[in-house]
Design a protein around this motif. Structure first.
Motif, PDB file in Angstrom:
ATOM      1  N   LEU A  23       0.823  -1.207   0.000  1.00  0.00           N
ATOM      2  CA  LEU A  23       0.000   0.000   0.000  1.00  0.00           C
ATOM      3  C   LEU A  23       0.859   1.259   0.000  1.00  0.00           C
ATOM      4  O   LEU A  23       0.568   2.230  -0.708  1.00  0.00           O
ATOM      5  CB  LEU A  23      -0.932  -0.002   1.217  1.00  0.00           C
ATOM      6  N   THR A  79      -1.924   5.528   3.326  1.00  0.00           N
ATOM      7  CA  THR A  79      -2.862   4.420   3.127  1.00  0.00           C
ATOM      8  C   THR A  79      -2.670   3.254   4.090  1.00  0.00           C
ATOM      9  O   THR A  79      -3.662   2.724   4.617  1.00  0.00           O
ATOM     10  CB  THR A  79      -2.787   3.922   1.677  1.00  0.00           C
ATOM     11  N   THR A  84      -5.698   2.013   6.520  1.00  0.00           N
ATOM     12  CA  THR A  84      -6.134   0.611   6.487  1.00  0.00           C
ATOM     13  C   THR A  84      -6.003  -0.023   7.869  1.00  0.00           C
ATOM     14  O   THR A  84      -6.886  -0.765   8.316  1.00  0.00           O
ATOM     15  CB  THR A  84      -5.308  -0.181   5.466  1.00  0.00           C
ATOM     16  N   GLY A 144      -8.885   0.922  10.052  1.00  0.00           N
ATOM     17  CA  GLY A 144     -10.083   0.148   9.745  1.00  0.00           C
ATOM     18  C   GLY A 144     -10.016  -1.266  10.288  1.00  0.00           C
ATOM     19  O   GLY A 144     -10.990  -1.780  10.862  1.00  0.00           O
TER      20      GLY A 144
END
Length: 403
Positions: free
Chosen positions: A369, A377, A381, A384
């Motif tokens: 990423l 990013t 991520t 999340g």
């Protein structure tokens, strides 16, 4: 005061003290971590600046290191139970780590760095399960969380001192990273002296003879152990290698010589919380504290994703350290609490194997990423994934209450 009341006061059970063996293993971890963090604090910069490696390559090297360590952790745990002796394996593991310190200063290519990292990770893989099994064996159940928390806290003191020494050495040596790598061999040698001469394995620890250990038992761990592994896995997936945190420091405005200070800050937060959180878990349980740890990890990921100044970046590293302090010691204590004595090495080995594979996936994803999309990013991520892990643990806690 009546005689009976006085007698009750004098006969009240005292809370046991943390055994000397746990303290000695903590000092062993401290010294090895000083050595490790002197190298780890500078290695991403050396790879990127000195050898021209990309973030994807750095993620792959970190992931490969984890993969090597996971296999050896599993085998080491089984051998610990099979032989009934944990200390010889711990000595072998720490010894390989110490020997790897003599390879890093000579490494001038990626394959040589991979070799040094492989030696270090094999050593870490061999020593982790036997060391944790010794801590579990010598610690009474009522202070097990405190014992694992103390060892983690002393380990993070090393993580605090190591980067400070690296910064001072970089300034005094005008940025000569390879000489700093040579200096890192000194605390590794001291670690071996403490381990060999001052760590005592509990007498009669040959659990195989007492409990009739069979190799097949190592592959049939009880459901409670797998529940703990299931809880730990999403946490490990959400937290990738600190190498990416160090790379982010350059974007936030740090010069290479001062980048190791981010690890100092992180380990200060980690070390100051691991022991008190471990003690607290002995009284209130672990689920709520693990949820707090994930809350800190979400905040750390979001802060680091958008860190454009040193102060915002420092806040992110503090939050990352708080996550570590609220989670790492607890997971070891949770495994120890649900594992039969004669299977502790196998349980810790399996735990490290499964979570290591998860970390491998997380590191590889983070490197891809960063390389393909951008440096923010991987952290977004991670935030999340942390939220998913939090919901997973909370739902499991809710089902347990309902059941």
């Amino acid at each position: 005061m009546t005689a009976s009341a006085s007698a009750q006061i004098h006969t009240a059970p005292k809370r046991p003290h943390i055994p000397a063996t746990v303290w000695m293993l903590g000092i062993v971890s401290l010294l090895m971590d000083v050595s490790s963090e002197m190298i780890n604090a500078l290695l991403p910069l050396y790879l990127a600046g000195g050898l021209g490696a990309s973030a994807l390559a750095i993620g792959f090297i970190e992931g490969l290191s984890v993969a090597i360590a996971t296999a050896t952790k599993f085998l080491s745990g089984i051998l610990s139970d099979l032989s009934g002796r944990a200390k010889p394996l711990a000595v072998l593991g720490y010894g390989l780590g110490a020997l790897s310190r003599l390879v890093f200063p000579w490494a001038v290519s990626l394959d040589q760095i991979v070799l040094a990292k492989a030696m270090d990770r094999v050593g870490k893989g061999i020593r982790s399960a036997p060391r944790d099994a010794i801590v579990a064996a010598v610690s009474p159940p009522e202070i097990r969380g405190a014992s694992f928390g103390l060892r983690k806290s002393l380990d993070t003191v090393g993580g605090f001192i190591g980067p400070l020494v690296a910064v001072a050495a970089m300034i005094l040596l005008a940025g000569d990273i390879q000489t700093v790598f040579w200096i890192a061999a000194i605390p590794a040698g001291l670690c071996m002296i403490v381990l060999v001469f001052f760590v005592r394995e509990p007498a009669g620890e040959c659990s195989m003879k007492r409990h009739g250990f069979r190799l097949a038992d190592a592959f049939r761990l009880n459901r409670a152990i797998w529940v703990v592994i299931g809880v730990a896995s999403p946490i490990m997936l959400a937290r990738f290698s600190e190498a990416f945190v160090l790379l982010k420091a350059l974007e936030a405005g740090f010069t290479p010589a001062w980048v190791p200070l981010s690890l100092v800050i992180m380990h200060a937060a980690y070390g100051l919380t691991a022991f008190p959180v471990g003690k607290l878990s002995d009284r209130v349980g672990t689920s709520g504290l693990l949820l707090w740890s994930l809350g800190f990890l979400i905040a750390a990921h979001l802060t680091l994703a958008f860190a454009a100044t040193p102060w915002v970046y420092v806040l992110g590293t503090v939050l990352w350290g708080l996550h570590m302090g609220f989670s790492q010691g607890l997971l070891g204590a949770m495994i120890a609490a649900v594992t039969p004595e004669h299977l502790r090495g196998s349980a810790f080995g399996t735990f490290n194997l499964v979570t290591g594979v998860v970390v491998l996936a997380g590191n590889t994803l983070a490197g891809w990423l960063w390389h393909s999309v951008g440096s923010a990013t991987p952290f977004l991520t991670g935030a999340g994934l942390s939220l998913v892990a939090m919901l997973f643990i909370a739902s499991g806690q809710y089902r347990a209450k309902q059941g």
